[in-house]
Design an enzyme around this catalytic site. Structure first.
Site, PDB file in Angstrom:
ATOM      1  NE  ARG A  69     -14.756  21.787   5.756  1.00 50.81           N
ATOM      2  CZ  ARG A  69     -15.061  20.914   4.797  1.00 50.81           C
ATOM      3  NH1 ARG A  69     -16.181  21.052   4.109  1.00 50.81           N
ATOM      4  NH2 ARG A  69     -14.265  19.901   4.533  1.00 50.81           N
ATOM      5  CB  SER A  75      -8.978  20.705   9.738  1.00 47.09           C
ATOM      6  OG  SER A  75      -8.736  19.371   9.339  1.00 47.09           O
ATOM      7  CD  GLU A 119     -12.281  23.014   8.594  1.00 48.95           C
ATOM      8  OE1 GLU A 119     -12.623  21.926   9.071  1.00 48.95           O
ATOM      9  OE2 GLU A 119     -11.689  23.122   7.499  1.00 48.95           O
TER      10      GLU A 119
END
Length: 309
Positions: free
Chosen positions: A172, A221, A291
Site C-alpha cells: 500500500r 478500507s 490506508e
C-alpha cells in the site's frame, strides 16, 4: 488563496471554490481553490503546464480512499473519472488503461476478452491512477505486480513511461521519482483466462457484496492490515462495531469501513479514525496505519460542517 490559472487555452471545465463532497465517496469535504475536469489527455497536459510551480495538486478518480477536510483544499484538484478513461487491448498480453478508468471496469474488460490476472481488481473501489499511487490490492494480489509500465507526468508537463523498478514499491505504498506529479495511464499484464478464473472473479464479487457495506458513503478500507493480521478483526475485538461520533460510525458489517449516515462532517470521520486507532492500540498494542489519505484544512469552528452532502 492559490494563483489563478487562465482558462483561455483549455477545453475542459475549470471552476473555483467548488465543494468536494459530491466528488468523494464519503460525501464530505470543503471547497477546492480550483477544480479541473480535463477534456482529454492533451487538455490535461495543457492544464498542468499552466500551473504555477509548487502549487498543491490532488488527483481524484472515484473519490475513494480520500478524506477531504471540511476547510477544503488550498490548491488544484484534477478530476479524471469522466474523460481520462481510455481502455484498450495492447497486443495479446497487455491492457492499456488511462488513470481515470475504474478498476472494476478493467476487471470486467479483461474477463470479457477471456483474459486472466486482473480479476482481483473487482475488489478495488477506485481508479487505475489511485491503484498505481498506493499499490492497491485485494484478494491477495497487488496492482504493481501486474504493471508492465506506467505513464507519469512530471513538473512542467513532461511525460515518461516508467517501469516498476523506477519506483520503490511496498504494501500500500509507492515512492515516486523526483518531480513526479501524477499517473496518466498504465500497461497491465494479462494472460489467457485460466480454468476457473471467471468463476473465481464471480465468487470475489459475491463475497464483496455480502461482506462490505456497498452503496453507503464510506472511504473504503480505512486502515492497512497489520503484518499477519486484519484491521477489521482488531477493530471488532476492541468492541467498536457500531461505535459512532457525530454522523460517522463503524460499520456493523465490516469494521474497517467507517460510514457517513448523511449528516457527518469530515471532522466527525477524522475523530472516529483517531478514536478507533487509540482503542485498538489500547486493546492489542497494535497501532493501525491509515490506508485512506487525509487532505486539506480543518474548518474554523464557526463554519464547521461546510461540505456536507
Amino acid at each position: 488563496m492559490t494563483p489563478a490559472v487562465t482558462s483561455a487555452s483549455l477545453r475542459g471545465q475549470l471552476r473555483r471554490g467548488v465543494p468536494l463532497a459530491p466528488y468523494t465517496s464519503w460525501r464530505v469535504g470543503g471547497p477546492a481553490d480550483q477544480l479541473y475536469e480535463p477534456a482529454d489527455r492533451e487538455d490535461l497536459l495543457a492544464y498542468l503546464a499552466q500551473l504555477p510551480p509548487g502549487m498543491p495538486l490532488w488527483w481524484m478518480g472515484l473519490g475513494t480512499n480520500t478524506l477531504v477536510r471540511d476547510g477544503g483544499f488550498r490548491g488544484a484538484v484534477i478530476v479524471l473519472r469522466r474523460h481520462i478513461t481510455a481502455l484498450r487491448l495492447e497486443g495479446a498480453s497487455e491492457i492499456h488503461a488511462e488513470a481515470g478508468v475504474a478498476c472494476a471496469r478493467v476487471a470486467k474488460f479483461a474477463e470479457r476478452h477471456d483474459l486472466g490476472a486482473l480479476g482481483f481488481m473487482t475488489g478495488i473501489p477506485g481508479t487505475i491512477g489511485g491503484a498505481l499511487t498506493m499499490n492497491a490490492g485485494a484478494y491477495g494480489s497487488e496492482t504493481w505486480a501486474h504493471v508492465a509500465a506506467a505513464e507519469a507526468v512530471f513538473a512542467g508537463g513532461a511525460t515518461r513511461w516508467l517501469e516498476p523498478h523506477d519506483f520503490v514499491i511496498a504494501y500500500r505504498s509507492v515512492q515516486m521519482p523526483a518531480g513526479f506529479l501524477g499517473f496518466l495511464a498504465a500497461r497491465l499484464k494479462v494472460r489467457p483466462q485460466p480454468a476457473g478464473g471467471r468463476e473465481q472473479t464471480q465468487q470475489w464479487m459475491a463475497s464483496r457484496r455480502a461482506t462490505q457495506p456497498l452503496g453507503r458513503p464510506s472511504g473504503g478500507s480505512t486502515f492497512r492490515n497489520p503484518p499477519g493480521g486484519h484491521a477489521a478483526q482488531l477493530i471488532e475485538a476492541a468492541g467498536l462495531k457500531g461505535h459512532s461520533i457525530g454522523g460517522a460510525s463503524v460499520s456493523t458489517l465490516h469494521a474497517n469501513f467507517l460510514l457517513n449516515d448523511g449528516t457527518a462532517t469530515a471532522a466527525d470521520i477524522e475523530a472516529l479514525i483517531e478514536h478507533v486507532r487509540a482503542a485498538v492500540e489500547a486493546a492489542s498494542g497494535i497501532r493501525l496505519e491509515l490506508e485512506v489519505r487525509i487532505v486539506g484544512e480543518r474548518a474554523a469552528p464557526e463554519v464547521r460542517g461546510a461540505g456536507r452532502a
